[in-house]
Motif scaffolding. Structure first.
Motif, mmCIF file in Angstrom:
data_model
loop_
_atom_site.group_PDB
_atom_site.id
_atom_site.type_symbol
_atom_site.label_atom_id
_atom_site.label_comp_id
_atom_site.label_asym_id
_atom_site.label_seq_id
_atom_site.Cartn_x
_atom_site.Cartn_y
_atom_site.Cartn_z
ATOM 1 N N ARG A 22 39.973 38.072 34.625
ATOM 2 C CA ARG A 22 38.742 37.927 35.405
ATOM 3 C C ARG A 22 37.531 37.903 34.473
ATOM 4 O O ARG A 22 37.604 38.300 33.306
ATOM 5 N N ALA A 23 36.398 37.492 35.035
ATOM 6 C CA ALA A 23 35.165 37.446 34.244
ATOM 7 C C ALA A 23 34.816 38.806 33.659
ATOM 8 O O ALA A 23 34.362 38.906 32.515
ATOM 9 N N ASP A 24 35.047 39.877 34.427
ATOM 10 C CA ASP A 24 34.704 41.211 33.935
ATOM 11 C C ASP A 24 35.707 41.740 32.919
ATOM 12 O O ASP A 24 35.493 42.801 32.329
ATOM 13 N N GLN A 25 36.796 40.987 32.683
ATOM 14 C CA GLN A 25 37.799 41.391 31.696
ATOM 15 C C GLN A 25 37.711 40.585 30.399
ATOM 16 O O GLN A 25 38.460 40.862 29.465
ATOM 17 N N ILE A 26 36.859 39.588 30.360
ATOM 18 C CA ILE A 26 36.805 38.740 29.164
ATOM 19 C C ILE A 26 36.518 39.567 27.916
ATOM 20 O O ILE A 26 37.168 39.391 26.875
ATOM 21 N N MET A 27 35.584 40.492 28.013
ATOM 22 C CA MET A 27 35.191 41.271 26.836
ATOM 23 C C MET A 27 36.112 42.465 26.593
ATOM 24 O O MET A 27 36.309 42.873 25.450
ATOM 25 N N THR A 28 36.698 43.014 27.649
ATOM 26 C CA THR A 28 37.513 44.225 27.493
ATOM 27 C C THR A 28 38.990 43.927 27.268
ATOM 28 O O THR A 28 39.695 44.715 26.636
ATOM 29 N N PHE B 9 45.636 30.487 22.276
ATOM 30 C CA PHE B 9 45.363 30.950 23.632
ATOM 31 C C PHE B 9 44.696 29.834 24.429
ATOM 32 O O PHE B 9 43.899 29.057 23.893
ATOM 33 N N VAL B 10 45.010 29.788 25.723
ATOM 34 C CA VAL B 10 44.284 28.933 26.666
ATOM 35 C C VAL B 10 43.788 29.830 27.785
ATOM 36 O O VAL B 10 44.585 30.462 28.490
ATOM 37 N N LEU B 11 42.477 29.925 27.915
ATOM 38 C CA LEU B 11 41.851 30.772 28.936
ATOM 39 C C LEU B 11 41.899 30.055 30.277
ATOM 40 O O LEU B 11 41.235 29.031 30.478
ATOM 41 N N ASP B 12 42.684 30.581 31.202
ATOM 42 C CA ASP B 12 42.854 29.938 32.503
ATOM 43 C C ASP B 12 41.609 30.083 33.383
ATOM 44 O O ASP B 12 40.891 31.088 33.325
ATOM 45 N N HIS B 13 41.396 29.073 34.206
ATOM 46 C CA HIS B 13 40.418 29.131 35.301
ATOM 47 C C HIS B 13 39.000 29.462 34.831
ATOM 48 O O HIS B 13 38.241 30.145 35.534
ATOM 49 N N CYS B 14 38.671 28.993 33.629
ATOM 50 C CA CYS B 14 37.314 29.195 33.078
ATOM 51 C C CYS B 14 36.925 30.668 32.987
ATOM 52 O O CYS B 14 35.739 31.003 32.961
ATOM 53 N N GLY B 15 37.918 31.547 32.951
ATOM 54 C CA GLY B 15 37.601 32.970 32.906
ATOM 55 C C GLY B 15 37.218 33.548 34.258
ATOM 56 O O GLY B 15 36.625 34.630 34.336
ATOM 57 N N VAL B 16 37.556 32.849 35.332
ATOM 58 C CA VAL B 16 37.404 33.336 36.718
ATOM 59 C C VAL B 16 35.981 33.804 37.032
ATOM 60 O O VAL B 16 35.741 34.969 37.375
ATOM 61 N N PRO B 17 34.999 32.931 36.936
ATOM 62 C CA PRO B 17 33.636 33.308 37.341
ATOM 63 C C PRO B 17 33.519 33.455 38.853
ATOM 64 O O PRO B 17 34.253 32.804 39.608
ATOM 65 N N ASP B 18 32.598 34.291 39.298
ATOM 66 C CA ASP B 18 32.354 34.498 40.727
ATOM 67 C C ASP B 18 31.366 33.438 41.203
ATOM 68 O O ASP B 18 30.180 33.695 41.374
ATOM 69 N N ILE B 19 31.872 32.247 41.440
ATOM 70 C CA ILE B 19 30.993 31.128 41.782
ATOM 71 C C ILE B 19 30.382 31.310 43.166
ATOM 72 O O ILE B 19 29.197 31.044 43.380
ATOM 73 N N ALA B 20 31.183 31.787 44.104
ATOM 74 C CA ALA B 20 30.659 32.003 45.461
ATOM 75 C C ALA B 20 29.515 33.007 45.462
ATOM 76 O O ALA B 20 28.596 32.916 46.280
ATOM 77 N N GLY B 21 29.543 33.953 44.531
ATOM 78 C CA GLY B 21 28.483 34.950 44.420
ATOM 79 C C GLY B 21 27.418 34.587 43.407
ATOM 80 O O GLY B 21 26.649 35.460 42.972
#
Length: 275
Positions: free
Chosen positions: A140-146, A160-172
């Motif tokens: 998830r986006a909040d896990q990219i750094m951790t 590595f291939v980062l799936d789904h653009c790092g899962v940004p919260d686009i709806a929010g």
């Protein structure tokens, strides 16, 4: 322009167990390969890589073997794996005997961060290059750094291939802090980014305009040489069907050169997944 879909999920409920699908009623059914290509062929999707569907652990090997032979146009598979387990080296030996395996994935965005932060996890990932395998990183986006960044740093020889653009919260409207985190992980040369899945995070009736700032930022960070495209079918159908997602993709890259479009849609996939 032909497309290699690097993120196709196929679901065969009559063959394998998918515990997580019980909580996803809209897609909890058979999703066979012929149904997919009946739509994909007319959209310019020539071939695909199967992405593991988080089957029950007892079915991981069976799924991998089945999907590498499911259809002539499914030209490889990203296999499930458990790098947190001490016997992961044995699993790699098994994968070495299955023709068509291109990479490994362990779902992390639904798991505790501690699972991938344990030393054993990175130690086992560092075994992948010896088998000519990469790792699809699903956080998830909040896990990219951790989770994401430290893992990539610990495994400099792993692709590595980062799936789904790092899962940004686009709806929010979650451009930030995702935007800064994505830039940080993109600085590491052994990570690429997959433009996939984001249509499912964009709320009702997603449009190219909604997704444009996110896709543009991905390309700005990674450049045209480190991006690939994936449908995330059938998960994408929770927001838009395959026809709509491909149409939106083509609108998003309409201003790019033919060479740049080819890199995203097929050329980079051939290199990164050794097709």
């Amino acid at each position: 322009m032909a497309i290699i879909d690097t993120h196709l999920h196929l679901v065969y409920l009559d063959k394998f167990s998918y515990p997580w699908l019980s909580e996803e009623p809209t897609i909890n059914r058979q999703w066979p390969v012929d149904e997919y290509f009946a739509q994909a062929e007319s959209l310019g999707i020539d071939t695909a890589l199967h992405m593991e569907v988080d089957v029950d652990e007892t079915d991981i090997e069976g799924e991998t073997r089945f999907m590498t032979k499911v259809h002539p146009r499914v030209i490889g598979a990203i296999a499930g794996g458990r790098p947190e387990y001490p016997d992961f080296a044995d699993w790699l030996q098994t994968l070495a005997g299955i023709e068509g395996v291109r990479a490994v994935r362990r779902i992390l965005h639904t798991m505790p961060d501690e699972l991938s932060q344990a030393p054993e996890f990175a130690h086992n990932l560092r075994r992948l290059p010896a088998y000519n395998l990469g790792f699809d990183l699903c956080v998830r986006a909040d896990q990219i750094m951790t989770v994401g960044l430290p893992l990539v740093q610990k495994c400099p020889d792993v692709q590595f291939v980062l799936d789904h653009c790092g899962v940004p919260d686009i709806a929010g409207a979650g451009l930030d802090p995702w935007r800064g985190h994505l830039r940080e992980i993109s600085r590491l040369p052994n990570v690429a980014c997959k433009i996939s899945g984001i249509i499912a995070y964009a709320g009702d009736k997603p449009t190219a305009a909604t997704l444009q700032p996110y896709v543009e930022h991905v390309i700005e960070c990674f450049g045209w040489d480190r991006v690939v495209w994936g449908s995330d079918y059938p998960v994408c159908t929770s927001a838009a069907n395959l026809v709509e997602w491909v149409g939106i993709t083509r609108k998003l890259i309409a201003g790019a050169s033919a060479g740049e479009q080819a890199k995203l849609l097929s050329d980079n996939a051939r290199r990164l997944y050794r097709i």
